[in-house]
Enzyme design. Structure first.
Site, PDB file in Angstrom:
ATOM      1  N   LYS A 112       0.824  -1.218   0.000  1.00 52.05           N
ATOM      2  CA  LYS A 112       0.000   0.000   0.000  1.00 52.05           C
ATOM      3  C   LYS A 112       0.853   1.261   0.000  1.00 52.05           C
ATOM      4  CE  LYS A 112      -4.384  -1.824   1.233  1.00 52.05           C
ATOM      5  NZ  LYS A 112      -5.638  -1.762   1.941  1.00 52.05           N
ATOM      6  N   LYS A 197      -5.012 -11.283  -5.625  1.00 47.26           N
ATOM      7  CA  LYS A 197      -6.146 -11.373  -4.699  1.00 47.26           C
ATOM      8  C   LYS A 197      -7.276 -10.450  -5.153  1.00 47.26           C
ATOM      9  CE  LYS A 197      -6.345  -8.847  -0.960  1.00 47.26           C
ATOM     10  NZ  LYS A 197      -7.096  -8.268   0.142  1.00 47.26           N
ATOM     11  N   LYS A 200     -10.825  -4.747  -3.192  1.00 53.19           N
ATOM     12  CA  LYS A 200     -11.773  -3.631  -3.350  1.00 53.19           C
ATOM     13  C   LYS A 200     -11.159  -2.484  -4.134  1.00 53.19           C
ATOM     14  CE  LYS A 200     -13.348  -3.908   1.350  1.00 53.19           C
ATOM     15  NZ  LYS A 200     -12.715  -3.214   2.460  1.00 53.19           N
TER      16      LYS A 200
HETATM   17  N1  AQP Z   1      -9.855 -11.817  -2.017  1.00 58.62           N
HETATM   18  C1  AQP Z   1     -10.186 -12.175  -0.802  1.00 58.62           C
HETATM   19  N2  AQP Z   1     -10.466 -13.481  -0.531  1.00 58.62           N
HETATM   20  C2  AQP Z   1     -10.814 -13.857   0.732  1.00 58.62           C
HETATM   21  N3  AQP Z   1     -10.923 -12.989   1.773  1.00 58.62           N
HETATM   22  C3  AQP Z   1     -10.673 -11.693   1.533  1.00 58.62           C
HETATM   23  N4  AQP Z   1     -10.696 -10.602   2.311  1.00 58.62           N
HETATM   24  C4  AQP Z   1     -10.356  -9.512   1.605  1.00 58.62           C
HETATM   25  N5  AQP Z   1     -10.109  -9.879   0.320  1.00 58.62           N
HETATM   26  C5  AQP Z   1     -10.293 -11.215   0.254  1.00 58.62           C
HETATM   27  C6  AQP Z   1     -11.061 -10.615   3.728  1.00 58.62           C
HETATM   28  O1  AQP Z   1     -12.143  -9.711   3.905  1.00 58.62           O
HETATM   29  C7  AQP Z   1     -12.063  -9.157   5.208  1.00 58.62           C
HETATM   30  C8  AQP Z   1     -12.230  -7.673   5.152  1.00 58.62           C
HETATM   31  O2  AQP Z   1     -11.239  -7.075   4.368  1.00 58.62           O
HETATM   32  P1  AQP Z   1     -10.862  -5.561   4.644  1.00 58.62           P
HETATM   33  O3  AQP Z   1     -12.007  -4.691   4.442  1.00 58.62           O
HETATM   34  O4  AQP Z   1     -10.184  -5.467   5.934  1.00 58.62           O
HETATM   35  O5  AQP Z   1      -9.844  -5.157   3.624  1.00 58.62           O
HETATM   36  P2  AQP Z   1      -8.916  -5.816   2.694  1.00 58.62           P
HETATM   37  O6  AQP Z   1      -8.389  -7.128   3.104  1.00 58.62           O
HETATM   38  O7  AQP Z   1      -7.890  -4.795   2.478  1.00 58.62           O
HETATM   39  O8  AQP Z   1      -9.935  -5.956   1.511  1.00 58.62           O
HETATM   40  P3  AQP Z   1      -9.599  -5.740   0.058  1.00 58.62           P
HETATM   41  O9  AQP Z   1     -10.788  -6.032  -0.736  1.00 58.62           O
HETATM   42  O10 AQP Z   1      -8.386  -6.488  -0.318  1.00 58.62           O
HETATM   43  O11 AQP Z   1      -9.293  -4.173   0.007  1.00 58.62           O
HETATM   44  P4  AQP Z   1      -8.037  -3.443  -0.493  1.00 58.62           P
HETATM   45  O12 AQP Z   1      -8.428  -2.954  -1.819  1.00 58.62           O
HETATM   46  O13 AQP Z   1      -7.856  -2.336   0.502  1.00 58.62           O
HETATM   47  O14 AQP Z   1      -6.874  -4.380  -0.543  1.00 58.62           O
HETATM   48  C9  AQP Z   1     -10.722  -9.586   5.797  1.00 58.62           C
HETATM   49  O15 AQP Z   1     -10.950 -10.657   6.699  1.00 58.62           O
HETATM   50  C10 AQP Z   1      -9.959 -10.071   4.616  1.00 58.62           C
HETATM   51  O16 AQP Z   1      -9.039 -11.090   4.949  1.00 58.62           O
END
Ligand code: AQP
Length: 332
Positions: A112, A197, A200
């Site tokens: 990030k 992965k 979002k």
């Molecule tokens: N691709 C994924 N597969 C399985 N689990 C996932 N999680 C996130 N992406 C996947 C799980 O969702 C929960 C909440 O995530 P978060 O809001 O804390 O943020 P994150 O992990 O940063 O989600 P994103 O979508 O990956 O956002 P960005 O774009 O910021 O990188 C967590 O339990 C996470 O493990």
């Protein structure tokens, strides 16, 4: 007394089926076996700039999605992190026992902060401290189990290290939390780039299936998912894209490994995608209907969030008091 479970989601971007399968679905499954606390972690969200109006809306959207996914607010506390000041208070105390080198090693910080370079003059300190705040979220409630997707496993490891360090410096204070990963769906990959992965913040239109995507878009995204040069499913040689589609189907349906093989071996990719889309839509349609019901009644959601904060605040405050007294800080 039941052991405590805690997990959270950042109110940023659009929640996708990766968040659902990696986290929410598992929360729903285990919530009644524990005393459960599920947080909308808005203090985590601001570790990168958020438009204030959008953030306010996203907090409500995510809370409504928790309930629409099956979180039972009568049993589980649904809490906005910033509504309980003890999260930030404990985070500071834990910051003071966390070696900075531990934080620089975090994969998410490296990824990030690399994205931010050139946009901001310097990367915000919050991005570095993110895992300490996450440790505070967990340790504040003496949570025994933390159900997350695989990308958060490293942060959980760090939370344990911080707890251990605090306990060895100041005496036994924190319960050592355990990570709970779902057996299937712990890492859902991007539909367009199955080596990354599902995320979002990814910008590709065909990357993620949002929980609130219109149903025809869900179908289109899955039908356009990247596969490989084979014509049909071969469990021995399949590429990452096909494995990801099968994982999505399996995680939504709960189908066992042998049954998966019997059902999908030799299936042409067009049919595979139709079958996966059908399964995803079967789950998203009722979830979206329930979501619309919830957001049509703002007072209902406000009540749940107020109840959640009121229920957990005494637990959080008593941990902060304990930590203060262990550290020799002033307590009245
Ligand atoms: N691709 C994924 N597969 C399985 N689990 C996932 N999680 C996130 N992406 C996947 C799980 O969702 C929960 C909440 O995530 P978060 O809001 O804390 O943020 P994150 O992990 O940063 O989600 P994103 O979508 O990956 O956002 P960005 O774009 O910021 O990188 C967590 O339990 C996470 O493990």
């Amino acid at each position: 007394m039941k052991a405590r479970v805690l997990s959270g989601v950042q109110p940023t971007g659009n929640l996708h089926i990766g968040n659902y399968l990696g986290a929410l679905k598992n929360w729903v499954k285990i919530q009644h076996d524990y005393e459960s606390i599920f947080c909308i972690v808005d203090l985590h969200a601001i570790t990168v700039f958020q438009d204030p109006k959008e953030l306010r809306n996203k907090i409500r959207e995510v809370a409504a999605l928790f309930i629409a996914s099956g979180i039972d607010p009568k049993h589980s506390s649904v809490v906005v992190q910033s509504a309980v000041p003890a999260h930030a208070e404990l985070a500071w105390m834990l910051t003071c026992v966390t070696p900075i080198g531990w934080l620089y090693r975090m994969t998410q910080f490296k990824a990030k902060s690399a994205l931010q370079e050139g946009v901001q003059e310097t990367v915000g300190d919050g991005l570095l401290q993110y895992p300490v705040l996450m440790a505070a979220d967990i340790l504040l409630y003496q949570a025994a189990i933390v159900p997350v997707g695989d990308d958060q496993a490293q942060h959980l490891e760090l939370a344990r290290d911080i707890a251990q360090r605090f306990n060895s410096l100041y005496g036994d204070t924190f319960v050592m939390p355990k990570t709970s990963l779902p057996s299937v769906g712990a890492r859902i990959m991007g539909l367009d780039e199955p080596d990354k992965k599902m995320s979002k913040s990814a910008t590709g239109t065909g990357h993620a299936v949002g929980l609130l995507d219109p149903i025809d878009q869900v179908r289109k995204k899955i039908m356009r998912a990247t596969t490989d040069s084979n014509p049909a499913v071969d469990f021995e040689t399949m590429g990452l894209g096909v494995a990801n589609l099968l994982a999505i189907y399996q995680a939504f349906s709960g189908t066992g490994d042998d049954e998966m093989k019997a059902k999908f071996a030799g299936m042409r990719y067009g049919d595979l995608k139709k079958t996966v889309a059908g399964m995803v839509i079967e789950h998203l349609e009722p979830l979206q209907a329930r979501y619309r019901e919830i957001v049509s009644d703002p007072a209902y959601l406000d009540g749940i969030l107020a109840d959640g904060a009121a229920r957990v605040s005494p637990i959080a405050n008593s941990t902060v008091d304990l930590v203060k007294s262990r550290m020799g800080l002033y307590t009245s």
